[in-house]
Design an enzyme around this catalytic site. Sequence first.
Site, PDB file in Angstrom:
ATOM      1  N   GLU A  45       0.837  -1.212   0.000  1.00 17.50           N
ATOM      2  CA  GLU A  45       0.000   0.000   0.000  1.00 17.50           C
ATOM      3  C   GLU A  45       0.868   1.258   0.000  1.00 17.50           C
ATOM      4  OE1 GLU A  45      -2.938  -0.321  -0.825  1.00 17.50           O
ATOM      5  OE2 GLU A  45      -3.364  -2.394  -0.300  1.00 17.50           O
ATOM      6  N   CYS A  62       6.652 -10.064  -7.013  1.00 15.68           N
ATOM      7  CA  CYS A  62       6.837  -8.689  -6.523  1.00 15.68           C
ATOM      8  C   CYS A  62       5.791  -8.367  -5.469  1.00 15.68           C
ATOM      9  CB  CYS A  62       6.670  -7.746  -7.712  1.00 15.68           C
ATOM     10  SG  CYS A  62       6.780  -5.995  -7.307  1.00 15.68           S
ATOM     11  N   CYS A 108      10.134  -6.119  -7.216  1.00  9.56           N
ATOM     12  CA  CYS A 108      10.870  -6.746  -8.321  1.00  9.56           C
ATOM     13  C   CYS A 108      11.841  -5.691  -8.877  1.00  9.56           C
ATOM     14  CB  CYS A 108       9.908  -7.226  -9.402  1.00  9.56           C
ATOM     15  SG  CYS A 108       9.133  -5.880 -10.326  1.00  9.56           S
ATOM     16  N   CYS A 135      10.009  -2.577 -10.430  1.00 14.89           N
ATOM     17  CA  CYS A 135       9.418  -1.669  -9.435  1.00 14.89           C
ATOM     18  C   CYS A 135      10.501  -0.984  -8.612  1.00 14.89           C
ATOM     19  CB  CYS A 135       8.445  -2.420  -8.527  1.00 14.89           C
ATOM     20  SG  CYS A 135       6.938  -2.920  -9.369  1.00 14.89           S
TER      21      CYS A 135
HETATM   22 ZN    ZN Z   1      -2.701  -2.713  -4.624  1.00 11.14          ZN
HETATM   23 ZN    ZN Z   2       7.054  -5.258  -9.467  1.00  8.82          ZN
END
Ligand code: ZN
Ligand code: ZN
Length: 189
Positions: free
Chosen positions: A141, A155, A174, A177
Amino acid sequence: MKKIIYLQRIGDIDPGILIVLKKDLKWFFKKYGFKIVNLPDPLPLLESDYDSFKRQYDALKVKRRLIKAVIINGYNRVLGVLDVDIFSKFLNFVFGVADLPKNKSFGSALISVTRLREEFYRRTENVALFELRILKEAIHELGHTFGLKHCTNFCVMKFSNDLEDTDQKPPKFCEECANRMDIIIDSFE
Ligand SMILES: [Zn+2]
Ligand SMILES: [Zn+2]
């Protein structure tokens, strides 16, 4: 800009959960230069947040109040943690909700720990697993509040439909990201 993530207890929740989460998040966000701070006073849950038909709390209503607290107190990033079952719009339940902000230096998110407990599914308590799930949902979040979207890789940003999804994803980004996060964090300075 101050790099602080504030943790806000909401309603009746064991403060010990927040202490462990703070320690775990501190470790995770250290490389981004973020501090984690536990806010001392809990935000109360209101009757108006409760849907008596669904017997759940409305996550978006609670989050709206959280955003107000963010603005009033000048926090740049807040994660609310509560221990009641929550729903969001058309979803029967959610583990959490977050802003996907245009202004990434500001954001609020919310997680509920209720469905992360083995006991919720009538299984034997497993504290380590419970804490790991909370960490994953919290990173997920918070990731949204930085502008990260759902990801299909192995991820933490993978969407969790159910607890099995949560258990299968790692408590980290990952490579894609992580790279995106680096760029976002660099743009803060
Ligand atoms: Zn989400
Ligand atoms: Zn990711």
